[in-house]
Motif scaffolding. Structure first.
Motif, mmCIF file in Angstrom:
data_model
loop_
_atom_site.group_PDB
_atom_site.id
_atom_site.type_symbol
_atom_site.label_atom_id
_atom_site.label_comp_id
_atom_site.label_asym_id
_atom_site.label_seq_id
_atom_site.Cartn_x
_atom_site.Cartn_y
_atom_site.Cartn_z
ATOM 1 N N ILE B 14 0.837 -1.207 0.000
ATOM 2 C CA ILE B 14 0.000 0.000 0.000
ATOM 3 C C ILE B 14 0.872 1.258 0.000
ATOM 4 O O ILE B 14 0.552 2.239 -0.684
ATOM 5 C CB ILE B 14 -0.994 -0.032 1.182
ATOM 6 N N GLN B 15 1.977 1.203 0.726
ATOM 7 C CA GLN B 15 2.904 2.339 0.718
ATOM 8 C C GLN B 15 3.434 2.579 -0.698
ATOM 9 O O GLN B 15 3.566 3.716 -1.135
ATOM 10 C CB GLN B 15 4.087 2.080 1.675
ATOM 11 N N CYS B 17 1.892 1.793 -3.419
ATOM 12 C CA CYS B 17 0.768 2.348 -4.195
ATOM 13 C C CYS B 17 0.672 3.855 -3.953
ATOM 14 O O CYS B 17 0.389 4.619 -4.861
ATOM 15 C CB CYS B 17 -0.554 1.697 -3.788
ATOM 16 N N LYS B 18 0.931 4.259 -2.724
ATOM 17 C CA LYS B 18 0.807 5.675 -2.378
ATOM 18 C C LYS B 18 1.816 6.542 -3.133
ATOM 19 O O LYS B 18 1.582 7.726 -3.338
ATOM 20 C CB LYS B 18 0.973 5.865 -0.864
ATOM 21 N N ILE B 65 -6.136 6.362 -2.618
ATOM 22 C CA ILE B 65 -5.354 5.466 -1.740
ATOM 23 C C ILE B 65 -4.515 6.246 -0.715
ATOM 24 O O ILE B 65 -4.225 5.742 0.366
ATOM 25 C CB ILE B 65 -4.498 4.476 -2.567
ATOM 26 N N LYS B 66 -4.157 7.465 -1.037
ATOM 27 C CA LYS B 66 -3.359 8.269 -0.096
ATOM 28 C C LYS B 66 -4.141 8.577 1.171
ATOM 29 O O LYS B 66 -3.565 8.848 2.211
ATOM 30 C CB LYS B 66 -2.894 9.550 -0.775
ATOM 31 N N SER B 67 -5.462 8.520 1.063
ATOM 32 C CA SER B 67 -6.286 8.819 2.244
ATOM 33 C C SER B 67 -6.441 7.593 3.148
ATOM 34 O O SER B 67 -6.974 7.696 4.247
ATOM 35 C CB SER B 67 -7.667 9.320 1.817
#
Lengths: 190, 185
Positions: B14-15, B17-18, B65-67
């Motif tokens: 996820i990181q 992806c961010k 995704i950043k949220s």
């Protein structure tokens, strides 16, 4: 003895969340046929659902999403990768330019414009065509570099860089051999 | 809110992806495609529509995704999917215009159970869930088909964990009754 409701909740946690069955729940399941059949049924159903949910999508599904993400600027190239990309691109362009200059200088240095016969005219024309073909190949390589810089594909970059490097090395070797030949011919008296 | 169930590998993914890593986006997409697709299919009953909606859900999720902070990523994704499905349903209701052609056109209905051929227990489970009261259906589907934890269901549906437990308790009773009825028949 535990209640059936409580046991079924424990069964669900075991099957769905991979938790361990406690001994008293196990004792109940062995004694209670309803809970046993519920456990077995849930186990089978969960295995089937896991098989279904682990299925990978077709590549066209990802391509469609990727296209939209690229259009909306969600997929980005990392800063470090961007710098590397630019540096590799520049190195390729410099190598190719040096190769182009080397080719032109080699060709033009040997050109003596003494156009006294038809053969001299033909010689100049052939040299001109040779220069043009070399220039077009250089231009095509520059075009490829630009294309790669825009698309940013890693594999294309590596291939391009490797080919530019090998051409450059080849040019250096040829240049070195030529110098040796010139020196040798001067000594011999050509 | 609930505990953190996210695993380290997923957190790294996820990181990535961010920061806009394409490979990470693809990995997340491939991992969660089927759960989200079947979730959409349980709402819309049309394979093509479910595929389109799944793509839209992922685009929406990747854009925001950043949220995503702490908690279950899976639950967060289902929440986005559910909200998107509700939005689309509202839009559809607003823009609906019934013509004679629309009525006459035959439609092929797809359901998660019709997609899963030759998987008797799963089909039985889905049929039973489908026959439950609407308030239990969603919770039971997320619990028994998707395997979400109580806390994850609570996050995804925006209801308290206590309510999830109550719904599952009642839903299970109903489900067991129906399974018994079906086996007797």
């Amino acid at each position: 003895m535990k209640e059936c409701d409580e046991v079924r909740r424990a069964i669900e946690e075991t099957v769905l969340e991979n938790k361990k069955l406690s001994s008293d729940v196990m004792t109940h399941i062995v004694a209670c046929s309803d809970c046993m059949s519920y456990y077995q049924w849930l186990l089978r159903a969960h295995k089937e659902s896991a098989d279904i949910l682990n299925k990978k999508p077709d590549s066209h599904q990802w391509k469609a999403v990727r296209e939209k993400l690229l259009r909306e600027g969600v997929i980005e190239v990392g800063r470090r990768w961007y710098i590397t990309r630019v540096l590799v691109g520049l190195a390729s362009v410099v190598s190719i330019c040096m190769l182009g200059l080397f080719t032109l200088s080699t060709l033009l240095s040997g050109l003596i414009l003494n156009l006294s016969t038809v053969f001299d005219y033909m010689k100049v024309m052939l040299i001109g065509l040779d220069v043009l073909s070399k220039l077009s190949s250089v231009m095509s390589i520059v075009g490829r570099v630009l294309m790669v810089l825009i698309s940013g594909e890693v594999s294309q970059f590596l291939v391009l860089f490797a080919s530019a490097l090998s051409i450059y090395l080849f040019a250096v070797i040829v240049w070195y051999m030529r110098l040796r030949f010139v020196r040798a011919s001067t000594i011999v008296g050509f | 809110m609930g505990a953190v169930y996210i695993n380290v590998e997923e957190q790294i993914l996820i990181q990535k992806c961010k920061i806009g890593d394409e490979g990470a986006f693809r990995e997340v997409f491939e991992h969660y495609y089927s759960p989200i697709y079947y979730f959409c299919l349980s709402y819309v009953r049309s394979r093509n529509e479910a595929e389109d909606l799944t793509q839209e859900v992922f685009i929406k999720a990747f854009k925001s995704i950043k949220s995503f902070g702490k908690g279950s990523f899976r639950a967060w994704l289902f929440k986005i999917a559910r909200n998107h499905l509700i939005d689309e349903h509202r839009k559809h209701i607003r823009s609906i215009t019934v013509s004679i052609d629309d009525v006459a056109e035959p439609t092929v209905e797809h359901t998660p159970e019709s997609e899963i051929v030759a998987r008797s227990d799963m089909v039985e489970l889905l049929k039973v869930i489908d026959g439950l009261a609407p308030e239990y259906r969603e919770v039971m589907y997320l619990r028994f088909f998707q395997g979400l934890r109580y806390e994850e269901i609570s996050e995804a549906l925006g209801i308290p964990v206590g309510t999830v437990k109550t719904y599952i308790h009642r839903g299970r009773k109903e489900m067991l009754k129906r399974i018994n009825i079906e086996t007797k028949q």
